[in-house]
Design a protein around this motif. Structure first.
Motif, PDB file in Angstrom:
ATOM      1  N   UNK A   1       0.612  -1.504   0.434  1.00 47.44           N
ATOM      2  CA  UNK A   1      -0.450   0.166  -0.026  1.00 47.44           C
ATOM      3  C   UNK A   1       1.064   1.411   0.016  1.00 47.44           C
ATOM      4  N   UNK A   2       2.225   1.309   0.299  1.00 43.40           N
ATOM      5  CA  UNK A   2       2.802   2.456   0.190  1.00 43.40           C
ATOM      6  C   UNK A   2       3.360   2.677  -0.972  1.00 43.40           C
ATOM      7  N   UNK A   3       3.295   2.192  -2.517  1.00 42.71           N
ATOM      8  CA  UNK A   3       4.068   2.231  -3.473  1.00 42.71           C
ATOM      9  C   UNK A   3       4.862   3.061  -3.576  1.00 42.71           C
ATOM     10  N   UNK A   4       4.903   4.721  -3.286  1.00 38.06           N
ATOM     11  CA  UNK A   4       6.177   5.451  -3.033  1.00 38.06           C
ATOM     12  C   UNK A   4       5.502   6.766  -2.355  1.00 38.06           C
ATOM     13  N   UNK A   5       6.262   6.978  -1.275  1.00 41.85           N
ATOM     14  CA  UNK A   5       5.640   7.910  -0.792  1.00 41.85           C
ATOM     15  C   UNK A   5       6.619   8.921  -0.522  1.00 41.85           C
ATOM     16  N   UNK A   6       7.138  10.258  -1.252  1.00 45.89           N
ATOM     17  CA  UNK A   6       7.581  11.606  -1.056  1.00 45.89           C
ATOM     18  C   UNK A   6       7.792  12.233   0.018  1.00 45.89           C
ATOM     19  N   UNK A   7       8.104  12.915   1.386  1.00 44.69           N
ATOM     20  CA  UNK A   7       8.601  13.943   2.151  1.00 44.69           C
ATOM     21  C   UNK A   7       9.296  14.947   2.683  1.00 44.69           C
ATOM     22  N   UNK A   8       9.066  16.295   2.214  1.00 47.10           N
ATOM     23  CA  UNK A   8      10.302  16.456   1.993  1.00 47.10           C
ATOM     24  C   UNK A   8      11.048  17.469   3.500  1.00 47.10           C
ATOM     25  N   UNK A   9      12.105  17.399   3.814  1.00 48.60           N
ATOM     26  CA  UNK A   9      12.629  18.003   5.333  1.00 48.60           C
ATOM     27  C   UNK A   9      13.768  19.368   5.235  1.00 48.60           C
ATOM     28  N   UNK A  10      13.864  19.918   6.280  1.00 45.11           N
ATOM     29  CA  UNK A  10      14.405  20.964   6.370  1.00 45.11           C
ATOM     30  C   UNK A  10      15.627  20.551   7.764  1.00 45.11           C
ATOM     31  N   UNK A  11      16.913  20.293   7.782  1.00 49.42           N
ATOM     32  CA  UNK A  11      17.701  19.641   8.454  1.00 49.42           C
ATOM     33  C   UNK A  11      18.821  20.714   8.892  1.00 49.42           C
TER      34      UNK A  11
END
Length: 289
Positions: free
Chosen positions: A49-59
């Motif tokens: 069910x995940x397929x392809x998920x993307x999240x963006x972060x500032x570190x």
């Protein structure tokens, strides 16, 4: 910065469906395609069910993209070649978590490149090459030289990937460096397209002739996956039946072009069958015996 990255992925490492985590950093992998980010965190899940998920972060001062994808999506991408950067990430990423050496097995599969994977990938690249080559010729004969040039360039790229796969390697980001070493004649075609002093039209015309020879020489290995599938049963096939074969789905969009090409090269024969309407025949296809 390692501490920030660790905070980002350590919770995911404790999740039961996480198979592996890699980190690809711009500083350590200068040739990797990171889409403008300083680092990529790649999380592979045992969850369709995940397929392809993307999240963006500032570190701090660092921009990071976290990609979560399923094991199924990863394997499909490796075979279909839909995400070439994924191969690069798997090759050059730093493994920070690997449940039961899952990722080690994936890397070994990439390095050994099983014949079944290789044959299918070659047919995918061959059909893409045919598509671009056919469009390039059509555009050139209709005096659209720039568009013809673009298509011929793409056709050569698919020819290059086909050559690399045929020698038992996955195409990398620097595919022409691979081709230069293992198939100089294909590399020479690329050089002629880019560096010749002939006019654009003359370069395309010469390249069409040279590529036709290359396509002809690659027909058997390039269509082997499809022809093997057709040989799995006796008799003839309709185009609809061919398109319903599960293993064909990755090159289904170009299947009609491939079929017509194989008829032209006498690998397939047309089998006409009468329909209810006079003068109209159903077309079926069969392997040449």
């Amino acid at each position: 910065m390692d501490m920030f990255l660790r905070q980002l992925y350590q919770d995911r490492a404790s999740e039961d469906d996480t198979l592996a985590i890699l980190v690809i950093e711009k500083e350590l992998s200068p040739l990797s395609i990171l889409d403008g980010f300083d680092a990529i965190v790649l999380v592979i899940k045992n969850n369709p069910e995940v397929d392809w998920h993307v999240k963006h972060y500032q570190l701090g001062t660092m921009k990071v993209a976290l990609h979560s994808l399923s094991q199924t999506t990863m394997h499909h991408s490796l075979i279909a070649g839909t995400h070439r950067r994924l191969v690069d990430w798997l090759f050059h990423g730093k493994i920070v978590f690997d449940r039961n050496e899952f990722l080690q097995g994936v890397k070994e599969r990439i390095e050994t490149f099983p014949p079944g994977d290789r044959i299918k990938k070659m047919t995918i690249q061959f059909t893409k090459m045919l598509r671009r080559f056919d469009e390039g010729k059509t555009l050139f004969h209709n005096n659209h030289s720039f568009d013809a040039f673009s298509n011929m360039m793409h056709s050569l790229h698919h020819l290059a990937r086909l050559a690399v796969i045929n020698h038992g390697f996955y195409p990398e980001v620097t595919v022409w460096e691979q081709v230069r070493k293992i198939e100089p004649e294909t590399y020479k075609l690329y050089q002629e397209l880019l560096m010749s002093e002939e006019s654009l039209e003359q370069r395309i015309e010469l390249l069409i002739l040279a590529t036709e020879l290359a396509v002809r020489s690659k027909t058997e290995i390039g269509s082997q996956h499809f022809l093997t599938l057709l040989a799995s049963r006796d008799g003839s096939w309709t185009i609809a039946e061919m398109m319903e074969i599960p293993e064909v789905q990755d090159y289904r969009i170009d299947l009609e072009l491939l079929v017509n090409f194989l008829i032209e090269k006498e690998f397939l024969l047309i089998d006409h069958q009468e329909s209810k309407a006079k003068g109209i025949h159903h077309i079926r296809y069969k392997l040449k015996s």
